[in-house]
Design an enzyme around this catalytic site. Structure first.
Site, PDB file in Angstrom:
ATOM      1  CE  LYS A   1      31.398  44.668  32.111  1.00 52.69           C
ATOM      2  NZ  LYS A   1      31.357  43.253  31.658  1.00 52.69           N
TER       3      LYS A   1
ATOM      4  CB  SER B   1      30.854  41.343  34.912  1.00 52.12           C
ATOM      5  OG  SER B   1      31.194  41.414  33.525  1.00 52.12           O
TER       6      SER B   1
ATOM      7  CB  SER C   1      29.834  39.415  31.584  1.00 48.60           C
ATOM      8  OG  SER C   1      30.495  38.757  32.635  1.00 48.60           O
TER       9      SER C   1
END
Lengths: 468, 62
Positions: A80, A155, A179
């Site tokens: 990420k 996310s 997330s």
């Protein structure tokens, strides 16, 4: 095998160890997959083609020389884009940090490198990790591999879509209100939110200091345990890092789970939920029963307060971390994230403290449940992935706003900091993945992997890559 | 006990300005902030037991 990207980590690792598979070929297969699919998915912010090829060649030399480092040696992994990577842009999904290049690696990135993993790229995310759709105004929306018109969830949306689509074999996400688990659920993969403090957050761009956790996202439970083995452990650079002893998370995954007690809390988790998800959760309970587990439906009324507790703490802590950005660079922040940060900035001290006090009481009550039960089970998200263009979705005749709905069922586990794994349990009638989440007492990730792995074996949802 | 989260642009103009909030945004934010604060107020009942037990503990110490 024609498509090496379809291998799981454990399958590829066995072949690499026996020198029957080249890391160079494995990485090349994934880079080709990225090239062929990322125009449709938008999973990556940065693809590290040259670096990953170079590191794969180095891994090949080491393995051929008998210097195999372990299960992740030569395995392509994505990050990420909030993990600090030395000399590589780390945007945090934002315009503000689009040119930010860290001068050191996050602790977990160093651990992955030491384990021989090949970092293949930096992945899409909701701006600042403060959102549940990964609909990013600066880098475009991440798209769900099961239906590219639908959201990935957030996310860690790029992490989920890239693993699901076979662009990488595993990825790291971060989980403050769901997330890791939300996008894992919507993209049909396995996501682990470890116990708060189990995995170092040093060099991971923060969102909420008392809620943030980082963890692995993979296509199988065993692969997830392999990754957690590599990244867990105490870190003096993270003041919240725990010194609790480490486990080998793969060692118990084949254990019989007959006789374990599972609680299935009804209040809150089934109040706002699609009927198809309810039906699949009933099927999951039946699978557990077939494995000899005892599943009880219970009532935990206190759960109805969890959104107030987590929402107040998360937004206030995020506003504190981004106080300079919101005061001086607000025009560079996407409207949804800016609004959340401004809302957090307006929380009173009284409300923040009250929420933290309520959190302590809530945690005590949840921990009491584990005097009776081994595992708590719940749906991860109340619906399949909604369309990217929509702002609301109909649940049993009522229009629900998508952004809060996505995180409604995942926030309670961040309040407690308890380890929680999300894994697929089936598909909606539209062909979109649905998942459940399992929670265990603190630092009992090995138990979660055991229960999840046994479930995965009797289900048919393991290492499935959708056609794109 | 008064709840001190009655934020509005008349009394906190400077604060709102520092947070880059214009009138249009405030129209969106105000109901969100009030709704969030009302949710937290509902924690009072939930915390009542804990508050009372804390008070007993404090008296015992004295």
């Amino acid at each position: 095998m024609d498509n090496l990207y379809e291998l799981s980590i454990s399958e590829a690792s066995s072949l690499l160890k026996r020198k029957e598979l080249s890391p160079v070929d494995l990485v090349a297969s994934h880079l080709l997959r990225i090239q062929e699919t990322d125009d449709h998915l938008n999973s990556f912010i940065t693809v590290l083609s040259d670096t990953s090829k170079k590191n794969a060649a180095q891994a090949e030399k080491q393995i051929l020389a008998g210097e195999w480092k372990g299960d992740l040696h030569g395995i392509p992994i994505g990050l990420k884009d909030l993990y600090y990577t030395k000399g590589i842009p780390t945007t945090v999904g934002s315009k503000i940090y689009k040119d930010f290049i860290p001068d050191f690696d996050a602790t977990v990135v160093s651990k992955l490198s030491e384990a021989g993993a090949i970092i293949i790229g930096k992945l899409q995310m909701h701006e600042f990790a403060l959102g549940t759709t990964s609909h990013n105004p600066h880098y475009g929306p991440a798209r769900n591999p099961w239906n590219t018109e639908c959201v990935t969830g957030g996310s860690s949306g790029g992490s989920a879509s890239s693993v699901s689509a076979g662009q990488c074999m595993g990825a790291l996400g971060s989980d403050t209100g769901g997330s890791i688990r939300i996008p894992s659920a919507l993209c049909g993969i396995v996501g682990m939110k470890p116990t708060f403090g189990r995995v170092s957050r040093y060099g991971v761009f923060p969102l909420s200091s008392s809620l943030d956790t980082v963890g692995p996202m993979t296509r199988t439970v065993e692969d997830n345990a392999i990754m957690l083995n590599a990244i867990s452990g105490h870190d003096i650079n993270d003041s919240f890092s725990s010194e609790h002893h480490l486990s080998d998370y793969t060692s118990d995954i084949e254990k019989d789970i007959s006789g374990i007690k599972i609680a299935n809390p009804q209040t809150f988790f089934y109040d706002v939920i699609d009927e198809e998800v309810v039906w699949l959760m009933e099927k999951a309970s039946e699978h557990f029963a077939s494995l000899g587990a005892n599943v009880d439906r219970i009532e935990v009324p206190i759960l109805e307060h969890t959104l107030a507790i987590s929402g107040t703490i998360l937004l206030t802590e995020a506003a504190e971390l981004h106080s300079e950005n919101i005061r001086t660079k607000a025009e560079l922040i996407g409207s949804d994230v800016k609004s959340r940060l401004q809302q957090g900035s307006l929380t009173s001290g009284v409300d923040y403290v009250k929420s933290q006090r309520a959190r302590t009481v809530y945690n005590q009550k949840v921990n009491n449940l584990f005097k009776i039960y081994d595992i708590l089970m719940a749906p991860t998200v109340a619906t399949g992935a909604p369309p990217i263009t929509d702002t609301s979705v109909e649940i049993n005749g009522v229009q629900e706003l998508i952004a809060p709905l996505m995180a409604r069922l995942t926030r309670p586990q961040n309040i407690t900091g308890l380890p929680t794994i999300s894994l697929p349990i089936g598909f909606t009638s539209k062909g979109l993945p649905v998942s459940m989440q399992l929670t265990a007492p603190a630092f009992q990730e090995a138990k979660l992997y055991n229960v999840a792995n046994q479930y995965e074996k009797v289900s048919t949802f393991k290492n499935i890559i959708p056609p794109i | 006990m008064p709840h001190n989260n009655e934020l509005n642009p008349d009394t906190h103009t400077e604060c709102i300005s520092k947070l880059s909030i214009d009138a249009e945004q405030w129209a969106i934010l105000e109901p969100l902030v009030k709704s969030a604060s009302n949710s937290v107020k509902m924690l009072d009942q939930f915390l009542k037991v804990e508050t009372e037990s804390s008070a007993i503990f404090a008296l015992g110490k004295v």
